[in-house]
Scaffold this active site. Structure first.
Site, PDB file in Angstrom:
ATOM      1  CD  GLN A  84      -3.027  -0.888   2.310  1.00 56.43           C
ATOM      2  OE1 GLN A  84      -2.678  -0.443   3.402  1.00 56.43           O
ATOM      3  NE2 GLN A  84      -4.254  -1.291   2.069  1.00 56.43           N
ATOM      4  CD  GLU A 130     -14.693   1.086   6.314  1.00 55.16           C
ATOM      5  OE1 GLU A 130     -14.498   0.003   5.742  1.00 55.16           O
ATOM      6  OE2 GLU A 130     -15.518   1.930   5.923  1.00 55.16           O
ATOM      7  CG  HIS A 134      -7.488  -4.906  10.339  1.00 55.15           C
ATOM      8  ND1 HIS A 134      -7.825  -6.178   9.944  1.00 55.15           N
ATOM      9  CD2 HIS A 134      -7.721  -4.113   9.263  1.00 55.15           C
ATOM     10  CE1 HIS A 134      -8.241  -6.150   8.685  1.00 55.15           C
ATOM     11  NE2 HIS A 134      -8.191  -4.913   8.252  1.00 55.15           N
TER      12      HIS A 134
HETATM   13  C1  LIG Z   1      -9.688  -1.428   5.303  1.00 52.34           C
HETATM   14  S1  LIG Z   1      -8.111  -0.685   5.155  1.00 52.34           S
HETATM   15  C2  LIG Z   1      -8.563   1.016   5.313  1.00 52.34           C
HETATM   16  C3  LIG Z   1      -7.511   1.912   4.710  1.00 52.34           C
HETATM   17  C4  LIG Z   1      -7.797   3.414   4.723  1.00 52.34           C
HETATM   18  N1  LIG Z   1      -8.126   3.900   6.048  1.00 52.34           N
HETATM   19  C5  LIG Z   1      -8.888   3.746   3.783  1.00 52.34           C
HETATM   20  O1  LIG Z   1      -9.943   4.091   4.303  1.00 52.34           O
HETATM   21  O2  LIG Z   1      -8.691   3.682   2.568  1.00 52.34           O
HETATM   22  C6  LIG Z   1      -7.336  -1.026   6.733  1.00 52.34           C
HETATM   23  C7  LIG Z   1      -5.982  -0.372   6.923  1.00 52.34           C
HETATM   24  O3  LIG Z   1      -5.617  -0.487   8.307  1.00 52.34           O
HETATM   25  C8  LIG Z   1      -4.231  -0.720   8.366  1.00 52.34           C
HETATM   26  N2  LIG Z   1      -3.903  -1.310   9.674  1.00 52.34           N
HETATM   27  C9  LIG Z   1      -4.486  -2.375  10.263  1.00 52.34           C
HETATM   28  N3  LIG Z   1      -3.887  -2.637  11.443  1.00 52.34           N
HETATM   29  C10 LIG Z   1      -2.907  -1.694  11.595  1.00 52.34           C
HETATM   30  C11 LIG Z   1      -1.926  -1.432  12.602  1.00 52.34           C
HETATM   31  N4  LIG Z   1      -1.817  -2.197  13.691  1.00 52.34           N
HETATM   32  N5  LIG Z   1      -1.106  -0.380  12.422  1.00 52.34           N
HETATM   33  C12 LIG Z   1      -1.175   0.395  11.319  1.00 52.34           C
HETATM   34  N6  LIG Z   1      -2.089   0.195  10.335  1.00 52.34           N
HETATM   35  C13 LIG Z   1      -2.926  -0.847  10.471  1.00 52.34           C
HETATM   36  C14 LIG Z   1      -3.959  -1.636   7.194  1.00 52.34           C
HETATM   37  O4  LIG Z   1      -2.586  -1.658   6.875  1.00 52.34           O
HETATM   38  C15 LIG Z   1      -4.834  -0.962   6.128  1.00 52.34           C
HETATM   39  O5  LIG Z   1      -4.108   0.071   5.528  1.00 52.34           O
END
Ligand SMILES: C[S@@+](CC[C@H](N)C(=O)[O-])C[C@H]1O[C@@H](n2cnc3c(N)ncnc32)[C@H](O)[C@@H]1O
Length: 270
Positions: A96, A130, A134
């Site tokens: 990404q 979103e 996670h």
């Molecule tokens: C569904 S995508 C949403 C991306 C962005 N916010 C958007 O709306 O286009 C989830 C994002 O959360 C990030 N993410 C999940 N857990 C994370 C963590 N512990 N630290 C940093 N980023 C995290 C993932 O890498 C991904 O980029």
């Protein structure tokens, strides 16, 4: 990648494996859209959700903003371009970050939010679209928000939530499998997010259920996916390690339509 903990690797792999497929199906915003009328084109709806978050966080010219879980940085770029903010975005996915178009005022870091190393009281505002769902250890997720946001600073969070007190069948047939299939440690109710914010010194200024205006997103995904895969079967091979997510493409809209799952927006001030 500076992702130091066990939770981070599967999430990073998910977004790395699905990188090209997600960009073809979702575009640069990897989040629900927000429809005002059913005729809104998906790109307009995606932008509307990002703008709703920007408004919720009260982003103004000169603000220093952190975008927690920024994906391809589309919202970060929108905040920089249209609201004059300087934005630091964090993603776990090197793919990404590599695909994010560079833009002045936007820095994308491949870094785990739970080990973010950002300075105390650095930011006027934080947004998270979103992404928090996670992350394990939610008390720490919110403690980090409180640490890096200045006193008086604002937070706007959009996230996948569960209804308050879901039933046993809703858990077994919908929420638990959605968590397993999508690398989510758990889905929580809006009241739990509000409690974590409050426990970390935030005052909750808004809590909104966006589900009804957002659920159409999954129909768009279902319509686009077969064509994208048929045109480029290479993407199917890349996505194969994440095939467990496929049933969620039907489970999530069902859960959203029945109310078991919600798309929530929380706004708060420190
Ligand atoms: C569904 S995508 C949403 C991306 C962005 N916010 C958007 O709306 O286009 C989830 C994002 O959360 C990030 N993410 C999940 N857990 C994370 C963590 N512990 N630290 C940093 N980023 C995290 C993932 O890498 C991904 O980029």
């Amino acid at each position: 990648m500076a992702a130091g903990m066990d939770h981070a690797l599967p999430v990073a792999r998910h977004y790395d494996s699905l990188d090209e497929l997600y960009r073809r199906v979702w575009g640069e915003h990897v989040h629900h859209g927000l429809w005002t009328t059913p005729r809104d084109p998906p790109a307009l709806a995606a932008r509307a959700l990002a703008e709703r978050v920007a408004a919720g966080a009260g982003i103004a010219p000169g603000d220093v903003v952190v975008d927690v879980g920024c994906g391809y940085g589309a919202t970060a770029r929108l905040l920089a371009r249209e609201r004059g903010a300087a934005v630091t975005g964090l993603t776990l996915s090197p793919a990404q970050a590599a695909a994010a178009p560079p833009q002045p005022g936007v820095e994308i870091l491949v870094r785990d939010w739970l080990a973010n190393g950002l300075p105390d009281a650095e930011f006027d505002a934080a947004i998270a679209i979103e992404s928090l769902s996670h992350m394990p250890d939610k008390p720490r997720v919110f403690a980090e928000l409180a640490r890096v946001v200045k006193p008086g600073g604002r937070v706007a969070i959009v996230d996948w939530l569960a209804r308050e007190r879901p039933g046993r069948l809703e858990r077994r047939l919908l929420l638990d499998p959605i968590c397993r299939e999508g690398h989510l440690p758990g889905l929580h109710a809006a009241s739990e997010y509000e409690a974590w914010l409050t426990a970390n010194g935030f005052t909750v200024t808004g809590s909104h259920d966006l589900t009804k205006r957002a659920v159409r997103t999954w129909a768009v995904v279902a319509r686009r996916l077969p064509g994208v895969l048929a045109r480029d079967p290479r993407l199917l091979a890349a996505a194969w390690p994440e095939r467990a997510f496929l049933p969620s493409l039907a489970r999530i809209p069902f859960a959203e339509r029945t109310g078991a799952m919600r798309l929530g927006l929380l706004e708060a001030r420190r």
